[in-house]
Scaffold this active site. Structure first.
Site, short mmCIF file in Angstrom:
data_model
loop_
_atom_site.label_atom_id
_atom_site.label_comp_id
_atom_site.label_asym_id
_atom_site.label_seq_id
_atom_site.Cartn_x
_atom_site.Cartn_y
_atom_site.Cartn_z
N ASP A 199 0.81 -1.22 0.00
CA ASP A 199 0.00 0.00 0.00
C ASP A 199 0.84 1.27 0.00
O ASP A 199 0.54 2.22 -0.76
CB ASP A 199 -0.95 0.00 1.20
N CYS A 206 -64.73 -4.79 -12.25
CA CYS A 206 -65.71 -3.70 -12.22
C CYS A 206 -65.79 -3.18 -13.64
O CYS A 206 -64.76 -2.85 -14.25
CB CYS A 206 -65.26 -2.59 -11.27
N LYS A 253 -26.24 -16.75 -9.90
CA LYS A 253 -27.00 -15.53 -10.20
C LYS A 253 -26.76 -14.53 -9.07
O LYS A 253 -27.27 -14.68 -7.97
CB LYS A 253 -28.49 -15.85 -10.33
N LYS A 285 -34.15 -20.56 -10.03
CA LYS A 285 -34.17 -19.88 -8.74
C LYS A 285 -34.35 -20.87 -7.59
O LYS A 285 -35.07 -21.87 -7.71
CB LYS A 285 -35.31 -18.86 -8.70
N SER A 302 -33.96 -9.20 -19.88
CA SER A 302 -34.02 -9.95 -18.63
C SER A 302 -34.06 -11.44 -18.96
O SER A 302 -34.14 -11.83 -20.13
CB SER A 302 -35.25 -9.54 -17.83
N LEU A 303 -34.02 -12.28 -17.93
CA LEU A 303 -34.06 -13.73 -18.12
C LEU A 303 -35.41 -14.29 -17.69
O LEU A 303 -36.02 -13.80 -16.74
CB LEU A 303 -32.97 -14.40 -17.29
N LYS A 324 -26.79 -21.25 -19.18
CA LYS A 324 -26.63 -20.73 -20.53
C LYS A 324 -26.14 -21.83 -21.46
O LYS A 324 -25.26 -22.61 -21.09
CB LYS A 324 -25.62 -19.58 -20.56
N GLU A 373 -22.64 -7.64 -13.26
CA GLU A 373 -23.44 -7.30 -12.09
C GLU A 373 -22.61 -6.55 -11.07
O GLU A 373 -21.54 -7.02 -10.64
CB GLU A 373 -23.98 -8.59 -11.46
N CYS A 377 -65.78 4.40 -12.79
CA CYS A 377 -65.28 4.05 -11.46
C CYS A 377 -64.04 4.89 -11.16
O CYS A 377 -63.09 4.92 -11.96
CB CYS A 377 -64.95 2.57 -11.41
N CYS A 401 -66.78 2.02 -6.23
CA CYS A 401 -67.96 2.71 -6.76
C CYS A 401 -69.27 2.01 -6.43
O CYS A 401 -70.35 2.54 -6.72
CB CYS A 401 -67.83 2.88 -8.27
N ASP A 403 -27.13 -11.35 -6.87
CA ASP A 403 -28.27 -10.50 -6.54
C ASP A 403 -27.78 -9.06 -6.42
O ASP A 403 -27.60 -8.52 -5.33
CB ASP A 403 -28.91 -10.96 -5.23
N GLU A 445 -23.75 -20.55 -13.96
CA GLU A 445 -23.15 -19.41 -13.28
C GLU A 445 -24.05 -18.99 -12.13
O GLU A 445 -25.28 -19.00 -12.27
CB GLU A 445 -22.97 -18.23 -14.24
N VAL A 453 3.75 1.81 -1.24
CA VAL A 453 4.35 1.99 -2.56
C VAL A 453 3.29 2.49 -3.55
O VAL A 453 3.53 3.42 -4.34
CB VAL A 453 4.98 0.68 -3.06
N TYR A 454 2.09 1.88 -3.52
CA TYR A 454 0.99 2.30 -4.39
C TYR A 454 0.66 3.78 -4.14
O TYR A 454 0.51 4.56 -5.07
CB TYR A 454 -0.25 1.44 -4.15
N CYS A 466 -68.14 -3.44 -6.22
CA CYS A 466 -66.85 -2.76 -6.30
C CYS A 466 -66.61 -1.95 -5.02
O CYS A 466 -67.48 -1.16 -4.61
CB CYS A 466 -66.82 -1.84 -7.52
N ARG A 483 -29.35 -0.81 -16.48
CA ARG A 483 -30.20 -1.56 -17.40
C ARG A 483 -31.34 -0.71 -17.93
O ARG A 483 -31.64 -0.73 -19.12
CB ARG A 483 -30.78 -2.80 -16.69
N TYR A 534 -19.96 -11.08 -17.03
CA TYR A 534 -20.43 -12.39 -17.46
C TYR A 534 -20.79 -12.50 -18.94
O TYR A 534 -21.04 -13.58 -19.45
CB TYR A 534 -21.61 -12.88 -16.62
#
Length: 691
Positions: free
Chosen positions: A33, A436, A123, A324, A82-83, A300, A181, A441, A421, A125, A121, A35-36, A418, A144, A233
């Site tokens: 660190d 309804c 998934k 899932k 989306s999947l 996939k 992701e 309404c 109404c 979250d 792979e 040195v960086y 309803c 997205r 991915y």
């Protein structure tokens, strides 16, 4: 700028970027660190002394500049779909069966299914990102959004250490699109919440929500402090790139690693469906030991050529699916049953229960969908119910613990009238929905107004749900068209509406008259007509009168539009048959709406239609063509007005057959259909007179 300074700055950028890649991506630090920090300060001093030395891939640009005033909308070069989801082995098998059918690889009766290699792979979250590189340098990062357009959050994504600012390739492509992701590791998330608690700030519900909120921070320094991470991915390369191109998803993951991206290490190459299920089951328990949230496995198809052949639906790739894990469940006591009235009049029963924590949030309400679901659950007053989050997002009631039911508890049912109404509710034979049907309404009107002003429709800023409720409850607005009769004086008299806000809203409403015909059509809220379908319909039927004529007198012209089926055609027919809807269209015209393509849109449509000489023709693609990929052939056909179908029938106009054509070719021959090779297709595409 001296040559020595420029050379030193380039050298420092290379050293620091290599060190960052080793630290954030490889988890194998190559530089201490101190040195960086010393090298970083040296580069910073050089750039401060001579700003011309600053480049977009400089480590000093990961966090910099003043906070943004907002995010601009950008169109993705390649859409982010989306999947589709599967929740058990049966649904996974059904997806695989559909995949085999579209690839024309269905086995003969009694034969086993052919095995196709797949990649499993985890998934993650988190939040999907689209990264754009030009000549190896990160130029844009976007959310997205709706899949076609997202928000430009480049400054924020630059702060993520595992996102390379420059690709680690000697000869990068002219452009590269990477999908992945962004997420907040659990340990980092716990630290963020601990700090917020000490400062007396509201806690984040879960890492995913924290990540989403962080990415939309206007100050990149806040983003940097929350230490987001990123897994890549998917990649997209130019068709004409001459470099080493991956031929499989498994190769793509390695390509991404070689280019400097962090790829989830738990992916696995799987030879068949049994291996997929084993991979899925093995991670059911193992995922809880990870330092990030995952709610399933993404499966996939490995072969990229077969991916291309499988193609996409309007919403998702056919060659991938999210499998899932079962959602977390919790018991709770039912407090009451209420009902919501949707903008189409559908009555949705809602269970309200004692709040329970689920998947990081507190849940106290869940939809019960319809009367059938209510009967199936056999709900009684005071029941103890089991609640979960479907897909870890939407709360749902799973079952009732009948052994805990109170004595003499009353069975719960939908009301006969309803709740808004008082009109008698209707349930047509064969329909699950109870409705309804009173077009006046208030609940239906409120829903219609909210949809009309929504972002995907007329996009009217300043007209929120609370104001809509006031307008409807006071009888000031009785139809969508009435919105355009409002003036600033009347609006400013309403609760929480000042003169300036009222004037801004009147201006926003006036500006919305200029929105295109596709947005107007979507805004009408016709059942089954979403944003994508509205665009397709508007391009084919340039005004409301033409669409009405087609819907009522020639429904086959509706279903001839690519992506439009019988369900949408029937819905349009029913909508235009309703006198109150025709009255609405007249009211909108009186308020200045054209309900038609603008002159510019019309010219563009006419120019496009002159090239659409294959309109009305249906094509089926089978086998591998010599030079065209399946998606390229499909794009060319659709650009010429043709429709590409996945199955052969008597209505098929042409079957385009390549190498390894299967049962579709056999069926086409038996029906006597016209069969083309790639040369024949190219000739047809280039010769309007031959169509």
């Amino acid at each position: 700028m001296t040559a020595a300074s420029a050379q030193r700055a380039q050298e420092l950028r290379g050293l620091l970027n290599t060190a960052a890649h080793a630290y954030y991506v490889l988890d194998a630090p190559v530089m201490e660190d101190p040195v960086y920090d010393r090298l970083y300060r040296e580069l910073l001093e050089l750039e401060s002394a001579d700003p011309s030395l600053v480049t977009v891939d400089s480590p000093t640009q990961r966090v910099g500049g003043t906070p943004a005033e907002g995010f601009s909308s950008v169109r993705h070069r390649i859409g982010l779909l989306s999947l589709d989801n599967a929740f058990n082995a049966e649904e996974l098998g059904a997806w695989y069966g559909r995949l085999l059918r579209v690839l024309d690889r269905e086995p003969s009766e009694g034969q086993p299914r052919p095995a196709l290699a797949m990649v499993g792979e985890l998934k993650i979250d988190g939040n999907a990102l689209a990264l754009s590189y030009e000549n190896g340098v990160l130029v844009r990062a976007a959310t997205r959004g709706d899949g076609e357009q997202g928000e430009d959050i480049t400054a924020n994504v630059r702060t993520i250490g595992s996102v390379p600012l420059r690709l680690q390739l000697d000869q990068p492509p002219a452009w590269l699109e990477v999908r992945g992701e962004a997420f907040i590791p659990d340990g980092v998330f716990d630290g963020i919440n601990a700090d917020r608690q000490q400062r007396g700030e509201a806690l984040f519900a879960n890492p995913r929500n924290a990540c989403a909120g962080t990415l939309r921070q206007l100050d990149p320094k806040v983003v940097a402090a929350r230490r987001l991470d990123f897994f890549a991915y998917t990649l997209h390369l130019p068709d004409d790139w001459q470099g080493q191109r991956p031929t499989s998803q498994w190769d793509s993951l390695q390509w991404l690693r070689d280019a400097g991206f962090k790829v989830n290490p738990n992916a696995e190459l799987l030879p068949d469906l049994d291996a997929v299920e084993a991979f899925f089951n093995s991670w059911d328990g193992g995922r809880r030991q990870l330092d990030y949230a995952t709610d399933g496995v993404v499966v996939k198809l490995d072969n990229l050529r077969l991916q291309d052949a499988a193609g996409f639906t309007q919403k998702a790739p056919r060659w991938a699916i999210a499998l899932k894990y079962p959602a977390e469940e919790a018991p709770s006591k039912l407090l009451r049953l209420t009902c919501q009235v949707g903008r189409t009049g559908v009555i949705t029963p809602v269970a309200e229960f004692e709040a329970v924590p689920l998947a990081g949030t507190s849940v106290s309400r869940a939809t019960l969908h319809n009367a059938d679901r209510l009967d199936e659950l056999d709900l009684h007053a005071g029941d103890t119910i089991v609640v979960r989050k479907a897909g870890e997002i939407i709360p749902e009631v799973v079952r009732v613990l009948k052994e805990l039911r109170p004595t003499s508890a009353e069975r719960l049912q939908l009301p006969h009238t309803c709740p808004e109404c008082g009109s008698t509710l209707v349930r047509e034979a064969g329909e699950a929905a109870t409705r309804c049907i009173n077009s006046s309404c208030p609940a239906i009107l409120r829903g219609a107004l909210r949809h009309w002003v929504s972002k995907g429709a007329l996009d009217v800023d300043g007209l929120g749900s609370k104001l809509i409720e006031q307008l409807v409850d006071r009888g000031l607005v009785q139809s969508i068209a009435d919105l355009y009769r409002l003036d600033a004086a009347l609006l400013s008299s309403l609760e929480r509406m000042g003169q300036k806000s009222a004037e801004n809203l009147v201006s926003a409403l006036a500006a919305s008259r200029q929105q295109g015909w596709a947005r107007q059509l979507y805004g009408l809220g016709i059942h089954h007509v979403g944003e994508v379908n509205a665009k397709a319909l508007a391009a084919t039927f340039p005004d409301a009168d033409l669409l009405q004529t087609a819907a009522c007198n020639a429904p086959e012209s509706i279903t001839a539009v690519f992506g439009i089926g019988d369900e949408i055609a029937q819905s349009l027919q029913q909508w235009f048959a309703n006198p109150s809807n025709l009255q609405l269209l007249n009211g909108l015209r009186e308020q200045g709406f054209s309900l038609a393509l603008s002159a510019d849109e019309q010219r563009r449509a006419e120019a496009a239609s002159s090239e659409r000489h294959l309109s009305g023709s249906t094509f089926v693609l089978t086998g591998t063509l010599p030079t065209l990929s399946r998606s390229q052939a499909k794009e060319l056909i659709e650009a010429a007005g043709g429709k590409v179908s996945g199955s052969v029938s008597k209505k098929t106009s042409y079957v385009v057959a390549g190498d390894e054509a299967g049962s579709k070719l056999t069926k086409a021959e038996s029906l006597g259909l016209t069969i083309l090779d790639e040369t024949g297709l190219q000739a047809l595409l280039g010769s309007p007179q031959s169509a």
